[in-house]
Design a protein around this motif. Structure first.
Motif, PDB file in Angstrom:
ATOM      1  N   VAL A 150       0.841  -1.192   0.000  1.00  0.00           N
ATOM      2  CA  VAL A 150       0.000   0.000   0.000  1.00  0.00           C
ATOM      3  C   VAL A 150       0.878   1.244   0.000  1.00  0.00           C
ATOM      4  O   VAL A 150       0.701   2.149  -0.821  1.00  0.00           O
ATOM      5  N   TYR A 151       1.837   1.226   0.898  1.00  0.00           N
ATOM      6  CA  TYR A 151       2.685   2.408   1.005  1.00  0.00           C
ATOM      7  C   TYR A 151       3.460   2.641  -0.290  1.00  0.00           C
ATOM      8  O   TYR A 151       3.572   3.761  -0.778  1.00  0.00           O
ATOM      9  N   PHE A 152       3.969   1.580  -0.842  1.00  0.00           N
ATOM     10  CA  PHE A 152       4.726   1.654  -2.086  1.00  0.00           C
ATOM     11  C   PHE A 152       3.892   2.305  -3.197  1.00  0.00           C
ATOM     12  O   PHE A 152       4.351   3.208  -3.907  1.00  0.00           O
ATOM     13  N   ILE A 153       2.653   1.856  -3.306  1.00  0.00           N
ATOM     14  CA  ILE A 153       1.764   2.393  -4.340  1.00  0.00           C
ATOM     15  C   ILE A 153       1.477   3.863  -4.086  1.00  0.00           C
ATOM     16  O   ILE A 153       1.540   4.707  -5.003  1.00  0.00           O
ATOM     17  N   ILE A 154       1.234   4.195  -2.830  1.00  0.00           N
ATOM     18  CA  ILE A 154       0.922   5.602  -2.526  1.00  0.00           C
ATOM     19  C   ILE A 154       2.123   6.488  -2.839  1.00  0.00           C
ATOM     20  O   ILE A 154       2.000   7.553  -3.450  1.00  0.00           O
ATOM     21  N   THR A 155       3.318   6.023  -2.441  1.00  0.00           N
ATOM     22  CA  THR A 155       4.526   6.812  -2.732  1.00  0.00           C
ATOM     23  C   THR A 155       4.679   7.041  -4.222  1.00  0.00           C
ATOM     24  O   THR A 155       4.991   8.128  -4.682  1.00  0.00           O
ATOM     25  N   LEU A 156       4.415   5.991  -4.965  1.00  0.00           N
ATOM     26  CA  LEU A 156       4.552   6.080  -6.409  1.00  0.00           C
ATOM     27  C   LEU A 156       3.589   7.125  -6.963  1.00  0.00           C
ATOM     28  O   LEU A 156       3.969   7.975  -7.783  1.00  0.00           O
ATOM     29  N   ILE A 157       2.363   7.079  -6.478  1.00  0.00           N
ATOM     30  CA  ILE A 157       1.354   8.023  -6.977  1.00  0.00           C
ATOM     31  C   ILE A 157       1.744   9.452  -6.601  1.00  0.00           C
ATOM     32  O   ILE A 157       1.693  10.368  -7.424  1.00  0.00           O
ATOM     33  N   VAL A 158       2.190   9.607  -5.355  1.00  0.00           N
ATOM     34  CA  VAL A 158       2.549  10.961  -4.938  1.00  0.00           C
ATOM     35  C   VAL A 158       3.783  11.453  -5.708  1.00  0.00           C
ATOM     36  O   VAL A 158       3.863  12.616  -6.098  1.00  0.00           O
ATOM     37  N   SER A 159       4.709  10.546  -5.978  1.00  0.00           N
ATOM     38  CA  SER A 159       5.897  10.986  -6.725  1.00  0.00           C
ATOM     39  C   SER A 159       5.532  11.375  -8.148  1.00  0.00           C
ATOM     40  O   SER A 159       6.212  12.172  -8.779  1.00  0.00           O
ATOM     41  N   LEU A 160       4.434  10.826  -8.648  1.00  0.00           N
ATOM     42  CA  LEU A 160       3.973  11.253  -9.969  1.00  0.00           C
ATOM     43  C   LEU A 160       3.539  12.713  -9.935  1.00  0.00           C
ATOM     44  O   LEU A 160       3.396  13.356 -10.967  1.00  0.00           O
TER      45      LEU A 160
END
Lengths: 576, 402
Positions: free
Chosen positions: B261-271
């Motif tokens: 979950v965290y990984f996905i959220i980080t990815l989205i925020v880094s976008l």
């Protein structure tokens, strides 16, 4: 470090009463990131009342930092390591070197007793305040005056520096002044408090020759009328001959020769002064090489070339705010050196860029013959692929040898890039060719692995020339290729270009503002003014017996490097 | 100005004493024995390195960063115990200190024996709260490379050696104390290093790639390309991050593992986080594309792609490196903050932010202050180290500025 063993030879000769400013054994070190540079070593000179001393030297000789040290305004990496600076005034001698850099005493002297004119008037004047306000401030800092009196004084100062309508101009901003007017305002500011000494640090280097002549006239007149002493810093021996009474030649931080101006020009004592003078004088004379024929088919010919900068109106009609190049026709024949001369804003650089289509022409065509006898091709209509072949045959040498080489690439990468991209060469073939090219431009093969920052300006320009030669070009467009170089290097680079022309059968389009360089290098000269061609002729004709009034004014404003034959003061003045 | 004739005039010619011609400016090395000539053949990276190593603070920070990543790489070996191993007998046990000598009570002689002291438990009969105190009489010998509970290094190698631990695995050793379930805080901090130091990297790399490419295109081509990319940047920077995180945290399937979950959220925020880098790169491209050497490259026949990637981008690499180094601590702080608020990582994942969750109430802080002190100290240390390192890199990044 020889300067430490150098005895304070001249401290015993006490200052004359007519010596206003006396410098003895001044030494300045720069603490750089990689080493300590002894920028000024044991410099001693005297400024005599009412006289002009010119401090001459090439870049890096320490002349500017010497002048700044007199006012104690040197930048942080520099440090005065020794010597005395004595200013003799009505209340006896004052030791400037013993004052603190931010103290009250030195501030009273800056602007009050010693005025300073900088090279670059744009960056020395504040862009956000009116010219008048800046002069008023300077006046009120040093003289007890009310605002009204200071304002009146400002207007009178602006009138003295020959600015028209001084009342109105005092309320204008810096950007509303032209380069020459800014320098006049700068002079007015320096004179605001009746200084005894005026230091002019390359006061006209950023200006055109005709403006330079006017400014130097003005400075000279003001100096005589006010009885000021002047220290002029310059690299231009011509200017020295026109203006100075005494000269000190600096090299690598030392004064190598010092004396009256006539002695330097007619009986130089040191080899360096002779060499410096020699390279200046060499450019004064033409080269007397037989001009190539100007009949038959030209290599490159431009017809009706025009470039306008401006905007399309909403109706689709274009109106040019500025027409930088206006309907210019030029021809370049094989083996010819064509000079394009003009002052700043004359459109010569834009013309050069249009020839290479870095700037797209608004109108007109450029015809180019790939081989003699071949059918001409219109450069302005070329697509990207054919333009590439054109740009292999017509190469550009840039003005600034520091900006034109990528600092992150080795010399081999810089010169080898066109070979790789356009020549399709690889590995050892590039190595071999780059080596050849380096030798061709007079550099050692070992330069290949070095980065551009390891080279001096002249060497960098040689690298730039090697890059231009990499693809065996036909024509080289040299845009002010020597104007960023010192005079001795300039002559060397010009000789290199002439030699290369002989060996490789090149043709040159040589864009320059410096008449002497054009005279030395070119066969034919095109004089440009405000985007138009004023006059075309052989170099000899343009430089000695020009027929157009503008050319006459331009040529006669060039300072002559002979104090016995001052040309500038008797120049042809163009009525405005 | 009257008696000028009475005084001797200064010598009109001042020649150097030795009289010989000089061919170069006079220089001397900063320190004796150095050769200023060496700088001439130095390349870009050599110059940067030289300048960077002159900055002692940045070098120290760099060493700390490297140490932290080494810790993150070998957590299983370095941690004395498993981060999830609960010791119900030792909840909120205070830190034990290491001692090296034991005194023989009978002879009075001191003997070399690294050890920690054991605990005695007291139960407060009114509140039924257990408190532990250090019992000086219990000696628990410890040592290096001891055998402990088994683990898989990097999930691959079955091992049971640990860097440090009690010689008798059944005895407690909690150098930084324990938490509410009696888990060893030192082990948890070490395991937290791995997650906290690495999870931000993915985000940084994503935003680096997007930011550099879009910034380069925007700055190089200008015109409508620039216009549309800049408007896109403006829209994206207008999106508030924390509500987005909250929303995403709620929207993501509950069956996913917390780390995923965290990984996905980080990815989205880094976008969404590449905008500032893109602007910076665009500005540099704007100024560089007007440089003569870029014009020269175009005239040499280079394609535009070659001009961008071969001629302009190398001038920016060092700057980008500095920007990235400064972006990592922001990510670390973000992870800590979000985990602390309960919307980032969740237990059983161990990160510094998750560890700080345990120190959320004042009672815990009062009874077990080590739960607050050690994880936050790690956050502060790593963020400072990255910031000093980034500053040092940025200062060293442009060796050609003078």
């Amino acid at each position: 470090m020889q300067h430490q063993s150098h005895p304070p030879a001249s401290t015993t000769t006490t200052t004359d009463t007519d010596t206003v400013l006396s410098v003895r054994n001044l030494s300045i070190d720069y603490h750089l990131r990689t080493h300590i540079l002894h920028a000024v070593r044991d410099v001693s000179f005297d400024l005599k009342a009412g006289h002009t001393l010119a401090l001459v030297g090439e870049s890096g000789s320490g002349k500017s930092v010497t002048a700044r040290a007199l006012l104690r305004i040197i930048d942080t990496p520099a440090r005065v390591t020794g010597g005395t600076i004595t200013l003799t005034g009505p209340d006896g001698p004052q030791r400037l070197d013993q004052m603190t850099e931010t103290g009250k005493e030195i501030r009273a002297i800056r602007g009050g007793r010693i005025g300073l004119i900088f090279q670059e008037p744009m960056s020395s004047l504040s862009p956000v305040r009116t010219i008048g306000a800046q002069i008023v401030e300077s006046v009120r800092l040093h003289r007890k005056m009310t605002k009204q009196e200071a304002k009146a004084e400002t207007v009178s100062l602006l009138r003295q520096v020959e600015i028209d309508n001084p009342e109105q101009m005092a309320d204008r901003y810096t950007f509303e002044f032209s380069g020459g007017m800014r320098q006049r305002a700068m002079i007015a500011m320096a004179l605001a408090c009746n200084p005894d000494v005026l230091i002019a640090d390359e006061p006209t280097t950023a200006l055109d020759v005709t403006t330079q002549a006017e400014i130097m006239d003005l400075i000279k007149r003001l100096q005589v009328s006010r009885g000021m002493t002047m220290l002029m810093i310059t690299h231009d021996l011509g200017l020295v001959a026109e203006i100075a009474d005494d000269v000190a030649v600096m090299r690598f931080g030392r004064i190598v020769e010092q004396g009256p101006v006539d002695a330097l020009f007619h009986a130089p004592r040191t080899a360096y002064a002779r060499a410096l003078l020699g390279s200046t004088l060499r450019l004064e004379a033409g080269q007397n090489r037989p001009a190539p024929p100007t009949q038959g088919e030209p290599l490159l010919s431009a017809r009706g070339l025009t470039k306008g900068f401006g905007a399309k109106s909403w109706t689709g009609k274009t109106t040019w705010a500025i027409t930088a190049v206006d309907n210019v026709n030029i021809d370049l024949w094989p083996g010819e050196n064509l000079g394009i001369v003009g002052e700043s804003g004359s459109g010569k650089t834009t013309l050069g860029k249009m020839l290479l289509r870095i700037v797209e022409p608004t109108a007109g065509r450029i015809d180019w013959r790939p081989q003699p006898g071949a059918a001409p091709r219109d450069v302005t209509a070329m697509d990207r692929r054919t333009l590439r072949t054109y740009r292999q045959a017509v190469r550009l040498v840039f003005q600034d040898p520091f900006a034109s080489l990528n600092p992150r690439m080795t010399v081999k990468q810089v010169i080898g890039d066109p070979l790789y991209v356009a020549g399709g060469m690889n590995g050892a073939a590039i190595d071999r060719r780059v080596g050849e090219l380096l030798e061709l431009v007079g550099l050692d093969r070992s330069a290949m692995e070095r980065y551009p920052h390891a080279f001096s300006g002249g060497q960098r320009q040689r690298i730039g020339i090697a890059r231009a030669l990499a693809l065996n070009p036909q024509i080289i467009v040299a845009d002010e290729a020597t104007s960023a170089l010192d005079v001795s290097i300039r002559a060397q680079i010009l000789d290199l270009l002439l030699d290369l022309q002989k060996r490789l059968g090149l043709s040159f389009v040589f864009i320059a503002h410096d008449i002497s360089v054009v005279r030395y290098f070119c066969d034919r000269v095109v004089v440009m003014h405000k985007g138009r061609i004023v006059e075309t002729g052989t170099a000899e004709h343009i430089c000695t017996t020009p027929s157009e009034p503008y050319t006459q004014a331009l040529i006669s404003a060039v300072p002559s490097p002979d104090p016995r034959n001052k040309r500038m003061s008797q120049r042809t003045r163009l009525s405005r | 100005m009257t008696d000028a004739t009475q005084r001797p005039a200064p010598d009109p010619f001042i020649l150097p004493e030795d009289g010989h011609e000089e061919t170069a400016p006079a220089i001397s090395p900063l320190r004796p024995g150095e050769d200023p000539e060496n700088i001439a053949v130095a390349g870009q990276w050599q110059l940067i390195r030289k300048r960077f190593f002159g900055n002692k603070v940045a070098v120290a920070a760099g060493v700390i960063v490297i140490l932290l990543y080494l810790i993150a790489a070998f957590v299983e070996f370095l941690a004395p115990a498993s981060p999830t191993a609960a010791q119900p007998r030792f909840t909120y046990a205070p830190p034990q200190s290491v001692a090296f000598f034991v005194e023989d009570p009978e002879t009075g002689t001191r003997r070399w024996l690294p050890h920690v002291k054991g605990y005695t438990m007291e139960v407060d009969l009114e509140s039924l709260r257990r408190t532990f105190t250090i019992d000086d009489d219990q000696v628990i010998p410890i040592g290096f490379f001891v055998e402990g509970s088994s683990y898989r290094l990097w999930g691959l190698f079955e091992m049971n050696r640990r860097l440090i631990g009690p010689l008798d695995p059944s005895k407690p050793m909690n150098l930084l104390g324990t938490d509410s379930l009696g888990r060893d805080l030192l082990s948890r901090v070490i395991y937290g290093t791995r997650v906290s130091m690495s999870i931000g990297l993915i985000g940084v790399v994503t935003s680096l790639v997007i930011g550099t490419i879009l910034g380069a295109l925007s700055g190089y081509y200008g015109g409508w390309v620039d216009l549309s990319i800049q408007r896109l940047i403006e829209v994206i920077s207008a999106i508030p991050t924390i509500p987005l995180w909250l929303g995403l945290a709620a929207a993501i399937p509950i069956t996913w593992s917390p780390l995923r979950v965290y990984f996905i959220i980080t990815l989205i925020v880094s976008l969404l986080a590449w905008t500032s880098l893109a602007r910076e790169v665009r500005g540099r491209f704007f100024s560089l594309k007007g440089e003569d050497f870029v014009t020269a490259a175009l005239l040499d026949g280079s394609s535009q792609r070659r001009v961008i990637f071969r001629h302009i981008l190398p001038s920016l690499t060092s700057h980008i490196l500095a920007v990235v180094t400064l972006a990592i601590p922001t990510m670390i702080v973000a992870e800590t903050a979000l985990s602390f608020l309960g919307i980032g990582l969740k237990p059983p994942v161990v990160s510094w932010g998750v560890l700080l969750q345990d120190a959320q109430n004042i009672r815990t802080v009062a009874t077990a202050p080590w739960l607050l002190v050690w994880p936050s100290l790690m956050v502060v240390l790593s963020v400072l180290a990255f910031n000093f390192l980034g500053d040092g890199l940025r200062d060293a990044a442009d060796p050609y500025e003078n």
